[in-house]
Design a protein around this motif. Structure first.
Motif, PDB file in Angstrom:
ATOM      1  N   LEU A 137      70.957  -9.034 -85.131  1.00  0.00           N
ATOM      2  CA  LEU A 137      72.031  -9.884 -85.574  1.00  0.00           C
ATOM      3  C   LEU A 137      72.658  -9.207 -84.042  1.00  0.00           C
ATOM      4  O   LEU A 137      72.283  -9.979 -82.665  1.00  0.00           O
ATOM      5  N   MET A 138      72.743  -8.086 -84.014  1.00  0.00           N
ATOM      6  CA  MET A 138      73.855  -7.599 -82.643  1.00  0.00           C
ATOM      7  C   MET A 138      73.425  -7.478 -81.500  1.00  0.00           C
ATOM      8  O   MET A 138      73.473  -7.500 -80.337  1.00  0.00           O
ATOM      9  N   GLU A 139      71.079  -7.241 -81.661  1.00  0.00           N
ATOM     10  CA  GLU A 139      70.974  -6.662 -80.593  1.00  0.00           C
ATOM     11  C   GLU A 139      69.606  -7.493 -80.628  1.00  0.00           C
ATOM     12  O   GLU A 139      68.589  -7.459 -79.134  1.00  0.00           O
ATOM     13  N   GLY A 140      69.622  -8.386 -81.607  1.00  0.00           N
ATOM     14  CA  GLY A 140      68.403  -9.060 -80.706  1.00  0.00           C
ATOM     15  C   GLY A 140      66.825  -8.455 -82.119  1.00  0.00           C
ATOM     16  O   GLY A 140      66.970  -7.665 -82.000  1.00  0.00           O
ATOM     17  N   GLY A 141      65.609  -9.049 -82.463  1.00  0.00           N
ATOM     18  CA  GLY A 141      64.558  -8.599 -82.639  1.00  0.00           C
ATOM     19  C   GLY A 141      64.493  -9.618 -84.005  1.00  0.00           C
ATOM     20  O   GLY A 141      64.552 -10.549 -84.439  1.00  0.00           O
ATOM     21  N   ILE A 142      64.123  -8.722 -85.180  1.00  0.00           N
ATOM     22  CA  ILE A 142      63.332  -9.852 -86.129  1.00  0.00           C
ATOM     23  C   ILE A 142      63.450  -8.710 -87.707  1.00  0.00           C
ATOM     24  O   ILE A 142      62.570  -7.124 -87.361  1.00  0.00           O
ATOM     25  N   PHE A 143      63.212  -9.555 -88.808  1.00  0.00           N
ATOM     26  CA  PHE A 143      63.600  -7.808 -89.667  1.00  0.00           C
ATOM     27  C   PHE A 143      63.108  -9.231 -90.671  1.00  0.00           C
ATOM     28  O   PHE A 143      62.376 -10.689 -90.528  1.00  0.00           O
ATOM     29  N   ILE A 144      61.535  -8.875 -91.734  1.00  0.00           N
ATOM     30  CA  ILE A 144      60.174  -9.308 -92.523  1.00  0.00           C
ATOM     31  C   ILE A 144      60.572  -8.569 -93.606  1.00  0.00           C
ATOM     32  O   ILE A 144      60.835  -7.014 -93.225  1.00  0.00           O
ATOM     33  N   TYR A 145      60.224  -9.341 -94.520  1.00  0.00           N
ATOM     34  CA  TYR A 145      60.437  -8.263 -95.674  1.00  0.00           C
ATOM     35  C   TYR A 145      59.429  -9.998 -96.424  1.00  0.00           C
ATOM     36  O   TYR A 145      59.609 -10.466 -97.823  1.00  0.00           O
ATOM     37  N   PRO A 146      57.479  -8.997 -96.594  1.00  0.00           N
ATOM     38  CA  PRO A 146      56.758 -10.426 -97.207  1.00  0.00           C
ATOM     39  C   PRO A 146      56.698 -10.374 -98.453  1.00  0.00           C
ATOM     40  O   PRO A 146      57.118  -9.247 -98.987  1.00  0.00           O
ATOM     41  N   GLY A 147      56.169 -11.755 -99.392  1.00  0.00           N
ATOM     42  CA  GLY A 147      55.495 -11.188-100.493  1.00  0.00           C
ATOM     43  C   GLY A 147      54.108 -10.237-100.596  1.00  0.00           C
ATOM     44  O   GLY A 147      53.460 -10.184 -99.530  1.00  0.00           O
ATOM     45  N   ASP A 148      54.072  -9.436-101.810  1.00  0.00           N
ATOM     46  CA  ASP A 148      53.017  -8.903-101.616  1.00  0.00           C
ATOM     47  C   ASP A 148      52.539  -8.177-102.870  1.00  0.00           C
ATOM     48  O   ASP A 148      52.834  -9.261-104.302  1.00  0.00           O
ATOM     49  N   LYS A 149      51.049  -8.220-103.184  1.00  0.00           N
ATOM     50  CA  LYS A 149      50.379  -8.426-104.517  1.00  0.00           C
ATOM     51  C   LYS A 149      51.249  -8.040-105.893  1.00  0.00           C
ATOM     52  O   LYS A 149      50.954  -8.431-106.926  1.00  0.00           O
ATOM     53  N   GLY A 179      65.549 -13.252 -87.708  1.00  0.00           N
ATOM     54  CA  GLY A 179      65.788 -12.727 -86.369  1.00  0.00           C
ATOM     55  C   GLY A 179      65.992 -13.683 -85.430  1.00  0.00           C
ATOM     56  O   GLY A 179      66.345 -15.126 -85.751  1.00  0.00           O
ATOM     57  N   SER A 180      65.811 -13.230 -84.081  1.00  0.00           N
ATOM     58  CA  SER A 180      65.589 -13.606 -82.818  1.00  0.00           C
ATOM     59  C   SER A 180      65.075 -15.208 -83.178  1.00  0.00           C
ATOM     60  O   SER A 180      63.712 -14.529 -83.357  1.00  0.00           O
ATOM     61  N   LYS A 181      65.225 -16.462 -82.726  1.00  0.00           N
ATOM     62  CA  LYS A 181      64.307 -17.171 -82.548  1.00  0.00           C
ATOM     63  C   LYS A 181      63.215 -17.192 -82.093  1.00  0.00           C
ATOM     64  O   LYS A 181      61.717 -17.528 -82.659  1.00  0.00           O
ATOM     65  N   THR A 182      62.578 -16.605 -80.390  1.00  0.00           N
ATOM     66  CA  THR A 182      61.512 -16.507 -80.136  1.00  0.00           C
ATOM     67  C   THR A 182      60.707 -15.171 -80.831  1.00  0.00           C
ATOM     68  O   THR A 182      59.613 -15.800 -81.399  1.00  0.00           O
ATOM     69  N   GLU A 183      61.245 -14.506 -81.244  1.00  0.00           N
ATOM     70  CA  GLU A 183      60.552 -13.035 -81.954  1.00  0.00           C
ATOM     71  C   GLU A 183      60.330 -13.857 -83.280  1.00  0.00           C
ATOM     72  O   GLU A 183      58.863 -13.860 -83.905  1.00  0.00           O
ATOM     73  N   VAL A 184      60.858 -15.246 -84.318  1.00  0.00           N
ATOM     74  CA  VAL A 184      60.608 -15.311 -85.998  1.00  0.00           C
ATOM     75  C   VAL A 184      59.592 -16.276 -85.259  1.00  0.00           C
ATOM     76  O   VAL A 184      58.446 -16.243 -86.152  1.00  0.00           O
ATOM     77  N   ASP A 185      59.668 -17.182 -84.391  1.00  0.00           N
ATOM     78  CA  ASP A 185      58.848 -17.876 -83.889  1.00  0.00           C
ATOM     79  C   ASP A 185      56.955 -17.564 -83.687  1.00  0.00           C
ATOM     80  O   ASP A 185      56.442 -18.188 -84.542  1.00  0.00           O
ATOM     81  N   ARG A 186      57.196 -16.439 -83.354  1.00  0.00           N
ATOM     82  CA  ARG A 186      55.847 -15.578 -82.809  1.00  0.00           C
ATOM     83  C   ARG A 186      55.457 -15.109 -83.708  1.00  0.00           C
ATOM     84  O   ARG A 186      53.988 -14.909 -83.622  1.00  0.00           O
TER      85      ARG A 186
END
Length: 304
Positions: free
Chosen positions: A228-240, A291-298
């Protein structure tokens, strides 16, 4: 001492014209995070050998004891309660995680409390939240609050025990090279697109020297706060093992999405806007890309 021209949380809520019962409830939740911050300072001295489960239950009890007496409260959902608690007195419903990242209590790592506020019931899509926030417990205590379409940042003044506004409007940077993900689950992610995205990050780093920096603390709220403060992306996917992911919708994914989106970012399950997900049960889980819109879209392009 803070600059006396900086408003307190109570003063900001008054300035924004927040309805009295909602203001009372937000200030109650903020006050509880101040109590938790104080308890954490000597937790390992008072409770030597206590595990994270003990801490979760202890701080849930602390919150619930004060919260359930609040006249504005109608319903409570907590990570530590198997079913919702209904008081049917007030107008507002609260969902909360008392201590996100509680396993960090052994190593003095950062932790957080996360909360979401709805009218009447929490069983609504996240875009219907009236407020959401989190407190981070580290070398100082910070409160992030989203209300009326904006995101505000506060720091706890230890002398007055009041939250002081330090950032009037938080906006997430749209470009950054920070990514946060538990890569130990790489081999078991359900969607290959996540692996291709992470591989792209590493290949891009080698080929173009556009350095992506990896950050992961084990506290979802703390990691998303950095994004939120610096930009970027956080991900936690589903897994097996956890096909719908690890994070709970009502008191983790939804409030964090509300905050990030109001700061100009984006939040997705990988296939749907998190704020459009219809809750069906108290501890429902969802995958998260935020996260940041550009990175989430990527990232989402790799999932198609």
């Amino acid at each position: 001492m803070y600059n006396e021209g900086f408003p307190t949380l109570q003063e900001l809520l008054s300035e924004l014209g927040v309805e009295d019962n909602l203001s009372t409830l937000i200030r109650c939740l903020a006050g509880l995070t101040i109590k938790i911050s104080g308890e954490l300072k000597d937790f390992n001295l008072k409770h030597p050998g206590a595990d994270s489960s003990f801490a979760d239950k202890m701080f849930n009890s602390l919150i619930l004891r004060d919260l359930r007496g609040n006249k504005a409260l109608r319903m409570v959902v907590s990570e530590e309660l198997s079913e919702p608690l209904e008081t049917r007195r007030g107008r507002y419903a609260v969902a909360y995680d008392p201590l996100d990242g509680s396993r960090n209590i052994y190593t003095d790592g950062p932790m957080a409390t996360v909360f979401s506020i709805h009218e009447e019931t929490v069983f609504k899509p996240g875009h219907m939240q009236v407020a959401a926030g989190y407190a981070i417990y580290s070398f100082n205590t910070k409160l992030i609050l989203s209300i009326k379409g904006k995101v505000y940042g506060f720091v706890l003044d230890p002398k007055t025990e009041k939250y002081i506004l330090t950032v009037r409007e938080i906006k997430i940077p749209d470009t950054s090279r920070v990514y946060s993900v538990n890569e130990s689950n790489y081999a078991v992610w359900l969607k290959d697109g996540y692996r291709r995205y992470i591989d792209w990050i590493k290949e891009n780093r080698r080929e173009t020297e556009e350095l992506y920096n990896f950050r992961y603390t084990g506290s979802m709220a703390v990691d998303i706060h950095k994004v939120l403060m610096e930009g970027g992306i956080f991900i936690y996917p589903g897994d097996k093992r956890r096909r719908t992911g690890k994070l709970r919708l009502l008191y983790e994914a939804s409030p964090m999405a509300y905050i990030v989106v109001n700061a100009g970012g984006k939040a997705s399950t990988g296939s749907q806007n998190i704020l459009d997900v219809e809750p069906t049960e108290p501890h429902q889980k969802v995958p998260i890309v935020i996260g940041s819109k550009t990175e989430v879209d990527r990232c989402l392009k790799f999932l198609r």
